[in-house]
Design an enzyme around this catalytic site. Structure first.
Site, short mmCIF file in Angstrom:
data_model
loop_
_atom_site.label_atom_id
_atom_site.label_comp_id
_atom_site.label_asym_id
_atom_site.label_seq_id
_atom_site.Cartn_x
_atom_site.Cartn_y
_atom_site.Cartn_z
N ARG A 1 -6.75 2.73 -4.17
CA ARG A 1 -6.04 4.00 -4.02
C ARG A 1 -6.82 4.88 -3.05
O ARG A 1 -8.05 4.98 -3.14
CB ARG A 1 -5.88 4.72 -5.37
N GLU B 1 0.01 9.32 2.16
CA GLU B 1 0.78 8.21 2.70
C GLU B 1 2.24 8.62 2.86
O GLU B 1 2.80 9.26 1.98
CB GLU B 1 0.68 7.00 1.77
N HIS C 1 -0.68 0.19 3.23
CA HIS C 1 -0.55 -0.06 1.79
C HIS C 1 0.29 -1.33 1.53
O HIS C 1 1.18 -1.35 0.70
CB HIS C 1 0.09 1.14 1.09
#
Length: 322
Positions: free
Chosen positions: A237, A266, A285
Site C-alpha cells: 500500500r 492513485e 497497482h
C-alpha cells in the site's frame, strides 16, 4: 434479481471478463466514473457490493445502500471500507485471502530485478540506438549475495521469500506476529527487530497491510537507518511509505532506487516528483493482476456472493472479516 454493484470503473475489455463469470440469477452494475457521487447514487439499488478500486465505502455510501446484504472484496485490502459501521449495521465483508499472492510475489521479484539491473534505462537506451553495453553494465547490480528485508510475513511475504531462495540471498523479516521456529527453518529466514532489520539489508520489500499503525511506517528516520545505496520495493500500500522522505533520499543518493506499484494517491498525479527519476520503476497497482489471477479473483468473489444469497454461510465462514 439481486443486483451486484462493482464499486469501480473498468473498461469494456475488463468488464467482459467480469460478465463472463457472473452467476445466473444476478444483475450487474458498474461505475461509469470511479467517483464517490456515482457510487452513492448506484448504491441505492445494490444488494451486493463487489468492492474494488480506491473509492471509499464510507458512511455516506453505506447509508445510501439501503438494500445492501453483503460486501465482497475482489482482493484482501479493506483500508477503504468502514468496517466498524458495517459491523454495527450487521453487514458482513468477505475476502478471498491469498488469491493473488503468487501474482504480487512475481511482480515484487520483477521490480527488484528491474531496479538492480536498471531495466528502464537499458530499454530506453537500446530503443534510442544506444548500445552502451559496458557503460550500462557497471551501473547494474546482482541480486545474488544481497540481504533482503521483508516487512510482513503473510501469504504474499512468505511467497516472495520462497521465490527469492533461488537467487542466493540472505532474508531477514519482521512481522508483529513472529512465525514459528519450524516455519522459519522451512523458509530459511531470520527474524529481526524492525530497526535492526533496516540497518542490515540491501533491499527492503513491504508486504504488510495499511492500518493506523503502519501508515508512514517508512519515513525519514527509517530511511536514515538503511545502508547508503539501498533499494526500496513496495507492492503493498502506498501510504506505508512517506513519499516526500523517499524523494529526498533518492535525490541525495542515499536510496539508490525504488520499485513502486502503489502510491499515496492513485492514480499517480502527473506532477509527482517520483516520475522524474530514471532509477525508479513505477507500475499502476497492477502487481496482483494477471488475466489468470483476475479471472479467478472475480470467479471466486461471485461464488461467495452466490453462496451468501443461497444462505450457505457455513461454506464461506472462513472468508468473513471478523
Amino acid at each position: 434479481m439481486p443486483i451486484i454493484l462493482l464499486t469501480n470503473k473498468y473498461n469494456e475489455k475488463v468488464l467482459s471478463v467480469v460478465r463472463k463469470e457472473l452467476p445466473e440469477g444476478f444483475d450487474f452494475l458498474s461505475l461509469q466514473n470511479a467517483s464517490k457521487e456515482e457510487l452513492v447514487q448506484k448504491a441505492t439499488v445494490a444488494d451486493y457490493f463487489l468492492a474494488s478500486g480506491r473509492v471509499s465505502i464510507d458512511k455516506e455510501v453505506i447509508e445510501s445502500a439501503t438494500n445492501l446484504k453483503m460486501i465482497q472484496r475482489t482482493g484482501v485490502g479493506t483500508d477503504t471500507i468502514d468496517l466498524a459501521l458495517l459491523k454495527e449495521k450487521g453487514i458482513p465483508v468477505y475476502v478471498n485471502s491469498g488469491i493473488n499472492s503468487i501474482s504480487v510475489a512475481e511482480h515484487t521479484i520483477l521490480l527488484i530485478l528491474s531496479v538492480l539491473r536498471c531495466l528502464n534505462q537499458v530499454d530506453v537506451g537500446v530503443k534510442a540506438g544506444k548500445w552502451g553495453k559496458n557503460d550500462v553494465g557497471i551501473k547494474c547490480h546482482s541480486l545474488n549475495g544481497k540481504t533482503v528485508g521483508i516487512i510482513g510475513a503473510g501469504n504474499i511475504g512468505k511467497t516472495v521469500v520462497k521465490m527469492l531462495q533461488a537467487f542466493g540471498v540472505a532474508i531477514l523479516y519482521y512481522d508483529p506476529y513472529r512465525l514459528s521456529e519450524q516455519v522459519e527453518r522451512e523458509l530459511n529466514v531470520l527474524y529481526c527487530d524492525f530497526h535492526d532489520l533496516l540497518k542490515r539489508i540491501d533491499i527492503l520489500s513491504l508486504h504488510c497491510p495499511l492500518t493506523s499503525e503502519t501508515k508512514g511506517l517508512i519515513g525519514a528516520a527509517e530511511f536514515a537507518l538503511m545502508k547508503q545505496g539501498s533499494i526500496v520495493i513496495n507492492t503493498a500500500r502506498g501510504p506505508l511509505i512517506d513519499e516526500v522522505a523517499l524523494v529526498e533520499c533518492l535525490k541525495s543518493g542515499h536510496i539508490k532506487g525504488a520499485g513502486l506499484d502503489v502510491f499515496s494517491q492513485e492514480p499517480l498525479n502527473q506532477d509527482n516528483p517520483l516520475l522524474n527519476f530514471d532509477n525508479v520503476i513505477l507500475t499502476p497497482h497492477v502487481g496482483g493482476l494477471t488475466l489468470e489471477t483476475f479471472s479467478k479473483m472475480i470467479r471466486d468473489a461471485f461464488e461467495n456472493i452466490k453462496l451468501f444469497e443461497k444462505g450457505d454461510l457455513d461454506l464461506i465462514e472462513n472468508k468473513k472479516i471478523r
